[in-house]
Motif scaffolding. Structure first.
Motif, PDB file in Angstrom:
ATOM      1  N   PRO A 124       0.736  -1.124   0.085  1.00 43.35           N
ATOM      2  CA  PRO A 124       0.145  -0.020   0.181  1.00 43.35           C
ATOM      3  C   PRO A 124       0.806   1.217  -0.033  1.00 43.35           C
ATOM      4  CG  PRO A 124       0.178  -1.028   2.233  1.00 43.35           C
ATOM      5  CD  PRO A 124       0.926  -2.099   1.276  1.00 43.35           C
ATOM      6  N   LYS A 125       0.096   2.211  -0.372  1.00 38.66           N
ATOM      7  CA  LYS A 125       0.544   3.691  -0.260  1.00 38.66           C
ATOM      8  C   LYS A 125       0.477   4.176   1.036  1.00 38.66           C
ATOM      9  CE  LYS A 125       0.223   6.695  -3.577  1.00 38.66           C
ATOM     10  NZ  LYS A 125      -0.242   7.545  -4.722  1.00 38.66           N
ATOM     11  N   ILE A 126       1.310   4.863   1.815  1.00 38.37           N
ATOM     12  CA  ILE A 126       1.127   5.343   3.183  1.00 38.37           C
ATOM     13  C   ILE A 126       1.285   6.734   3.492  1.00 38.37           C
ATOM     14  CG2 ILE A 126       1.893   4.800   5.538  1.00 38.37           C
ATOM     15  CD1 ILE A 126       1.322   2.261   4.420  1.00 38.37           C
ATOM     16  N   HIS A 127       0.193   7.332   4.061  1.00 35.41           N
ATOM     17  CA  HIS A 127       0.241   8.626   4.392  1.00 35.41           C
ATOM     18  C   HIS A 127       0.654   8.695   5.682  1.00 35.41           C
ATOM     19  CE1 HIS A 127      -1.336   9.591   0.472  1.00 35.41           C
ATOM     20  NE2 HIS A 127      -2.495   8.667   0.751  1.00 35.41           N
ATOM     21  N   LEU A 128       1.897   9.348   6.327  1.00 34.69           N
ATOM     22  CA  LEU A 128       2.301   9.252   7.536  1.00 34.69           C
ATOM     23  C   LEU A 128       1.898  10.602   7.895  1.00 34.69           C
ATOM     24  CD1 LEU A 128       5.696   7.510   7.354  1.00 34.69           C
ATOM     25  CD2 LEU A 128       3.405   6.538   8.091  1.00 34.69           C
ATOM     26  N   VAL A 129       1.327  10.710   9.250  1.00 34.24           N
ATOM     27  CA  VAL A 129       0.997  12.108   9.717  1.00 34.24           C
ATOM     28  C   VAL A 129       1.668  12.161  11.197  1.00 34.24           C
ATOM     29  CG1 VAL A 129      -1.037  13.391  10.238  1.00 34.24           C
ATOM     30  CG2 VAL A 129      -1.163  11.804   8.393  1.00 34.24           C
ATOM     31  N   ARG A 130       2.258  13.318  11.618  1.00 41.44           N
ATOM     32  CA  ARG A 130       2.540  13.666  12.785  1.00 41.44           C
ATOM     33  C   ARG A 130       1.264  14.336  13.662  1.00 41.44           C
ATOM     34  NH1 ARG A 130       6.717  17.971  15.765  1.00 41.44           N
ATOM     35  NH2 ARG A 130       6.565  16.919  17.673  1.00 41.44           N
ATOM     36  N   HIS A 131       1.091  13.801  14.708  1.00 41.93           N
ATOM     37  CA  HIS A 131      -0.046  14.181  15.726  1.00 41.93           C
ATOM     38  C   HIS A 131      -0.201  15.876  15.684  1.00 41.93           C
ATOM     39  CE1 HIS A 131       2.501  15.510  19.023  1.00 41.93           C
ATOM     40  NE2 HIS A 131       3.241  14.122  18.706  1.00 41.93           N
ATOM     41  N   VAL A 132      -1.169  16.443  15.927  1.00 43.83           N
ATOM     42  CA  VAL A 132      -1.262  17.913  16.144  1.00 43.83           C
ATOM     43  C   VAL A 132      -0.854  18.296  17.301  1.00 43.83           C
ATOM     44  CG1 VAL A 132      -3.438  17.807  14.838  1.00 43.83           C
ATOM     45  CG2 VAL A 132      -3.568  17.665  17.175  1.00 43.83           C
ATOM     46  N   GLU A 133      -0.703  19.662  17.851  1.00 39.77           N
ATOM     47  CA  GLU A 133       0.003  19.974  19.063  1.00 39.77           C
ATOM     48  C   GLU A 133      -0.553  19.603  20.077  1.00 39.77           C
ATOM     49  OE1 GLU A 133       1.644  24.374  19.772  1.00 39.77           O
ATOM     50  OE2 GLU A 133      -0.496  24.262  20.710  1.00 39.77           O
ATOM     51  N   GLY A 134       0.210  18.919  21.041  1.00 40.35           N
ATOM     52  CA  GLY A 134      -0.259  18.434  22.251  1.00 40.35           C
ATOM     53  C   GLY A 134       0.250  19.485  23.432  1.00 40.35           C
ATOM     54  N   VAL A 135      -0.259  19.262  24.685  1.00 44.98           N
ATOM     55  CA  VAL A 135       0.068  20.256  25.914  1.00 44.98           C
ATOM     56  C   VAL A 135       1.507  20.049  26.082  1.00 44.98           C
ATOM     57  CG1 VAL A 135      -0.075  20.526  28.319  1.00 44.98           C
ATOM     58  CG2 VAL A 135      -2.069  20.225  26.872  1.00 44.98           C
ATOM     59  N   HIS A 136       2.065  18.979  25.770  1.00 47.02           N
ATOM     60  CA  HIS A 136       3.558  18.727  26.026  1.00 47.02           C
ATOM     61  C   HIS A 136       4.473  19.682  25.060  1.00 47.02           C
ATOM     62  CE1 HIS A 136       2.764  16.205  22.809  1.00 47.02           C
ATOM     63  NE2 HIS A 136       3.932  15.824  22.693  1.00 47.02           N
ATOM     64  N   ASN A 137       3.896  19.897  23.905  1.00 45.84           N
ATOM     65  CA  ASN A 137       4.806  20.615  22.814  1.00 45.84           C
ATOM     66  C   ASN A 137       4.783  22.222  23.081  1.00 45.84           C
ATOM     67  OD1 ASN A 137       3.116  18.675  20.519  1.00 45.84           O
ATOM     68  ND2 ASN A 137       5.363  18.541  20.724  1.00 45.84           N
ATOM     69  N   LEU A 138       4.058  22.561  24.397  1.00 49.06           N
ATOM     70  CA  LEU A 138       4.264  23.910  24.774  1.00 49.06           C
ATOM     71  C   LEU A 138       5.631  24.212  25.482  1.00 49.06           C
ATOM     72  CD1 LEU A 138       0.407  24.529  25.813  1.00 49.06           C
ATOM     73  CD2 LEU A 138       1.438  25.098  23.495  1.00 49.06           C
ATOM     74  N   GLY A 139       6.034  23.244  25.980  1.00 48.53           N
ATOM     75  CA  GLY A 139       7.351  23.545  26.725  1.00 48.53           C
ATOM     76  C   GLY A 139       7.871  22.452  27.454  1.00 48.53           C
ATOM     77  N   ARG A 140       9.247  22.234  27.929  1.00 45.35           N
ATOM     78  CA  ARG A 140       9.698  20.959  28.339  1.00 45.35           C
ATOM     79  C   ARG A 140       9.201  20.771  29.887  1.00 45.35           C
ATOM     80  NH1 ARG A 140      15.761  19.863  26.764  1.00 45.35           N
ATOM     81  NH2 ARG A 140      15.486  20.206  24.505  1.00 45.35           N
ATOM     82  N   GLU A 141       9.030  21.774  30.470  1.00 46.99           N
ATOM     83  CA  GLU A 141       8.005  21.715  31.800  1.00 46.99           C
ATOM     84  C   GLU A 141       6.920  20.831  31.650  1.00 46.99           C
ATOM     85  OE1 GLU A 141       6.201  25.592  29.853  1.00 46.99           O
ATOM     86  OE2 GLU A 141       8.344  24.534  30.128  1.00 46.99           O
ATOM     87  N   ASN A 142       6.247  20.584  30.481  1.00 45.72           N
ATOM     88  CA  ASN A 142       4.951  19.726  30.343  1.00 45.72           C
ATOM     89  C   ASN A 142       5.331  18.527  29.829  1.00 45.72           C
ATOM     90  OD1 ASN A 142       3.466  21.938  31.154  1.00 45.72           O
ATOM     91  ND2 ASN A 142       3.159  22.488  28.807  1.00 45.72           N
ATOM     92  N   TRP A 143       6.341  18.034  29.906  1.00 46.48           N
ATOM     93  CA  TRP A 143       7.095  16.704  29.346  1.00 46.48           C
ATOM     94  C   TRP A 143       6.744  15.707  30.559  1.00 46.48           C
ATOM     95  CZ3 TRP A 143      12.626  16.623  26.928  1.00 46.48           C
ATOM     96  CH2 TRP A 143      12.380  17.559  25.615  1.00 46.48           C
ATOM     97  N   ASN A 144       6.516  16.382  31.840  1.00 49.15           N
ATOM     98  CA  ASN A 144       6.156  15.303  32.893  1.00 49.15           C
ATOM     99  C   ASN A 144       4.698  15.151  32.876  1.00 49.15           C
ATOM    100  OD1 ASN A 144       8.657  14.963  34.083  1.00 49.15           O
ATOM    101  ND2 ASN A 144       8.744  17.060  34.970  1.00 49.15           N
ATOM    102  N   ILE A 145       3.748  15.436  32.131  1.00 46.35           N
ATOM    103  CA  ILE A 145       2.489  15.203  32.028  1.00 46.35           C
ATOM    104  C   ILE A 145       2.159  13.950  31.281  1.00 46.35           C
ATOM    105  CG2 ILE A 145      -0.062  15.963  31.053  1.00 46.35           C
ATOM    106  CD1 ILE A 145       1.346  18.737  31.239  1.00 46.35           C
ATOM    107  N   THR A 146       1.380  12.856  31.893  1.00 49.21           N
ATOM    108  CA  THR A 146       1.403  11.303  31.183  1.00 49.21           C
ATOM    109  C   THR A 146       0.150  11.539  30.215  1.00 49.21           C
ATOM    110  OG1 THR A 146       2.303  10.273  33.182  1.00 49.21           O
ATOM    111  CG2 THR A 146       0.855   9.199  31.541  1.00 49.21           C
ATOM    112  N   ASP A 147       0.722  11.406  28.943  1.00 50.52           N
ATOM    113  CA  ASP A 147      -0.392  11.229  27.868  1.00 50.52           C
ATOM    114  C   ASP A 147      -1.338  12.369  27.799  1.00 50.52           C
ATOM    115  OD1 ASP A 147      -1.697   9.970  25.885  1.00 50.52           O
ATOM    116  OD2 ASP A 147      -2.809   8.577  26.978  1.00 50.52           O
ATOM    117  N   PRO A 148      -0.436  13.534  27.479  1.00 48.44           N
ATOM    118  CA  PRO A 148      -1.340  14.697  27.540  1.00 48.44           C
ATOM    119  C   PRO A 148      -2.288  14.866  26.194  1.00 48.44           C
ATOM    120  CG  PRO A 148       0.743  15.098  26.510  1.00 48.44           C
ATOM    121  CD  PRO A 148       0.874  13.591  27.207  1.00 48.44           C
TER     122      PRO A 148
END
Length: 254
Positions: A3-27
């Motif tokens: 098959p042909k594959i369309h790969l998509v990165r997810h939209v912005e998550g809360v963790h993408n707002l700053g490294r201080e949010n990397w500690n949020i589980t499954d944002p």
């Protein structure tokens, strides 16, 4: 025919707002992420030909798949969103650790689209064994995901996953440090095909010329040998950014 594959990165998550949010589980996704879903839904040109949508089981990828590709599900009323744990992100930062299956089932129980959890074992979010963040384990599950996709009967598939994992999935490492541990923007999509002429499965996915032009790439794709060098340099670049992928064996030994 693979098959042909369309790969998509997810939209912005809360963790993408700053490294201080990397500690949020499954944002969750942000308000901007919701807008990106709307834009993806309106701008993606292949809704009518996509036969299957697959996603990592994290909330941000599930939301992106359900909202960004609603036209696919509206056209195919019986189509389920298949979740594949091998597509989860590479690291063991809390933001890259998913919720347990029971919680996800409850959260999405009222979705108009059914979620298929057959490829999500109960231990999928423990980041050990198959899901260890070490390079060998990540490479192994990315290869398993590629082979699973290659064997699917559908001719055109959307895969919603993560910026870091996408490089392992495609073995395309060009510009992989352009952003934080990835070369992919939030909500970006690219189109890949399997190289049927190659027996060597270390480089099984090739971005289409149309896809490269869409993102301003006019030159030739890096060769297989170049990709090996880009991978080594990229992984070191990720480490310099604070997003190391440890080099250890699948059993956890360094």
């Amino acid at each position: 025919m693979p098959p042909k594959i369309h790969l998509v990165r997810h939209v912005e998550g809360v963790h993408n707002l700053g490294r201080e949010n990397w500690n949020i589980t499954d944002p969750q996704i942000t308000e901007k992420g919701k807008t990106q879903c709307k834009t993806l839904r309106e701008d993606f040109p292949y809704h009518s030909t996509v036969e299957l949508v697959v996603a990592s089981p994290l909330r941000r990828t599930i939301r992106t798949a359900l909202e960004g590709f609603a036209p696919v599900f509206e056209k195919k009323k019986d189509l389920k969103l298949i979740l594949n744990a091998d597509l989860q992100e590479t690291s063991d930062f809390p933001c890259d650790i998913g919720s347990n299956v029971a919680s996800l089932r409850k959260e999405f129980e009222h979705s108009s689209v059914s979620l298929d959890f057959d490829l999500v074992p109960d231990n999928w979010n423990r980041k050990t064994g198959r899901y260890d963040p070490g390079r060998e384990a990540v490479s192994a599950r990315a290869r398993a995901a590629r082979l699973w996709l290659k064997a699917r009967p559908e001719k055109e598939i959307v895969v919603v996953a993560h910026g870091g994992l996408m490089h392992f999935l495609t073995e395309d490492w060009e510009n992989c440090c352009q952003y934080e541990a990835t070369g992919w923007r939030n909500a970006e999509y690219r189109t890949y095909e399997f190289d049927a002429a190659k027996i060597d499965e270390d480089l099984p996915l090739l971005e289409t010329s149309e896809s490269r032009l869409r993102r301003g790439k006019t030159g030739a794709q890096p060769s297989h040998e170049d990709q090996i060098s880009l991978r080594l340099a990229g992984l070191q670049g990720w480490a310099n950014q604070g997003y190391a992928v440890p080099e250890r064996t699948i059993d956890g030994n360094y």
